[in-house]
Enzyme design. Structure first.
Site, PDB file in Angstrom:
ATOM      1  N   TYR A   1      -8.070  16.879 -10.298  1.00  0.00           N
ATOM      2  CA  TYR A   1      -7.304  16.071 -11.249  1.00  0.00           C
ATOM      3  C   TYR A   1      -6.236  16.924 -11.924  1.00  0.00           C
ATOM      4  CZ  TYR A   1      -6.486  12.830 -15.162  1.00  0.00           C
ATOM      5  OH  TYR A   1      -5.926  11.997 -16.086  1.00  0.00           O
TER       6      TYR A   1
ATOM      7  N   THR B   1      -7.995   0.229 -20.116  1.00  0.00           N
ATOM      8  CA  THR B   1      -7.821  -0.438 -18.832  1.00  0.00           C
ATOM      9  C   THR B   1      -9.138  -1.083 -18.414  1.00  0.00           C
ATOM     10  OG1 THR B   1      -8.466   1.501 -17.547  1.00  0.00           O
ATOM     11  CG2 THR B   1      -6.123   1.304 -18.138  1.00  0.00           C
TER      12      THR B   1
ATOM     13  N   LYS C   1      -2.207  16.154 -11.410  1.00  0.00           N
ATOM     14  CA  LYS C   1      -1.358  15.768 -12.533  1.00  0.00           C
ATOM     15  C   LYS C   1      -0.296  16.837 -12.824  1.00  0.00           C
ATOM     16  CE  LYS C   1      -3.118  11.756 -13.313  1.00  0.00           C
ATOM     17  NZ  LYS C   1      -2.324  10.538 -12.977  1.00  0.00           N
TER      18      LYS C   1
ATOM     19  N   SER D   1      -0.878  12.728 -17.046  1.00  0.00           N
ATOM     20  CA  SER D   1      -1.858  12.992 -18.098  1.00  0.00           C
ATOM     21  C   SER D   1      -1.824  14.477 -18.410  1.00  0.00           C
ATOM     22  CB  SER D   1      -3.262  12.591 -17.645  1.00  0.00           C
ATOM     23  OG  SER D   1      -4.243  12.962 -18.597  1.00  0.00           O
TER      24      SER D   1
ATOM     25  N   ASP E   1       0.873  -1.167   0.000  1.00  0.00           N
ATOM     26  CA  ASP E   1       0.000   0.000   0.000  1.00  0.00           C
ATOM     27  C   ASP E   1       0.911   1.218   0.000  1.00  0.00           C
ATOM     28  OD1 ASP E   1      -1.631   2.156   0.582  1.00  0.00           O
ATOM     29  OD2 ASP E   1      -2.809   1.102   2.106  1.00  0.00           O
TER      30      ASP E   1
END
Length: 274
Positions: free
Chosen positions: A172, A207, A176, A160, A73
């Site tokens: 996001y 994916t 990124k 990304s 983890d």
């Protein structure tokens, strides 16, 4: 192809998805690959998506490399430290680190992923930054200690982006951007040690999670997870790698530069946010 025979790699978050594809291609190239993730058995995978560290490591070995599964983890510093101590003890070196682990898509449909930032739940921030940005940093600092004495190595942050365009969601976008900037900043400090750090932007990739949510039309011109893997192999075997140090590159761009294709023989173009 055994271009990476004798090299040791670590791909984080490689039970499935892009990480699995990268580990697979590193195996094809003959590398020893440590495969990390939280899923060990098929009946206990993340959100029932399938894929395990054992399955990916077996695929690496079947492909010509040596796969080594490690349950880890990456939000737990003690687990990450134990992982790198194991690599040091068993191999005495680390040549390639691929920071792929990413928790930002977990519970994707529990709250609208593209809702305005003022409507986003704060638990999503923790998934993106703890199981993403921080995890990349933690692994990179430990990898550097193995690479610096040997004056060589490659650190790849899976990210990304599209030339500074907004990524469509505030959390996001910020996460990124941080991953990209981390690669750039690490590259500056590692250059004197002969180590390269950079970011790779896979396009829309088939994916397990994407196939669950995307339509056939949306998957037009999509990439297999192994396309990014071939990009990593191309970079790792490039004698002029340091010329790319600190940059961020789309898989489609790297395919054009290095001449590799996806598994179906096509060359999906560089992804664009429009």
């Amino acid at each position: 192809m055994t271009d990476l025979q004798g090299k040791v790699a670590l791909v984080t978050g490689a039970s499935r998805g892009v990480g699995r594809g990268i580990a697979h291609e590193l195996g094809v190239a003959g590398a020893t690959v440590y495969v990390t993730g939280r899923s060990a058995t098929d009946d206990a995978t993340t959100e029932d998506l399938g894929g395990t560290v054992n399955g990916t490591s077996a695929l690496v070995t079947q492909s010509g490399g040596i796969g080594i599964p490690v349950l880890c983890d990456h939000t737990r510093d003690d687990a990450v430290l134990a992982l790198f101590e194991r690599i040091r003890r068993e191999q005495g070196q680390l040549d390639i680190l691929v920071n792929n682990v990413w928790g930002g898509y977990e519970d994707f449909d529990a709250a609208n992923f593209v809702a305005p930032f003022w409507e986003q739940p704060m638990w999503r921030w923790e998934l993106m930054f703890d199981a993403g940005v921080r995890a990349h940093y933690t692994a990179s600092r430990l990898a550097a200690s193995l690479m610096i004495p040997r004056k060589q190595g490659l650190i790849v942050n899976i990210s990304s982006g599209d030339e500074g365009k907004y990524r469509g969601q505030v959390m996001y976008d910020v996460a990124k951007a941080a991953v990209d900037r981390m690669a750039f900043a690490m590259a500056l400090e590692l250059r004197q040690h002969g180590i390269a750090a950079l970011a790779i932007y896979p396009g829309l990739t088939r994916t397990e999670r994407v196939k669950r949510f995307a339509s056939a039309k949306e998957l037009t011109n999509s990439e297999s997870p192994r396309y990014a893997g071939r990009a990593v192999v191309a970079l790792a075997t490039d004698s002029a790698l340091m010329e790319r140090n600190g940059g961020a590159y789309k898989t489609g761009e790297l395919a054009q530069d290095y001449g590799f294709t996806d598994i179906d023989g096509t060359q999906p173009p560089p992804f664009s946010f429009g």
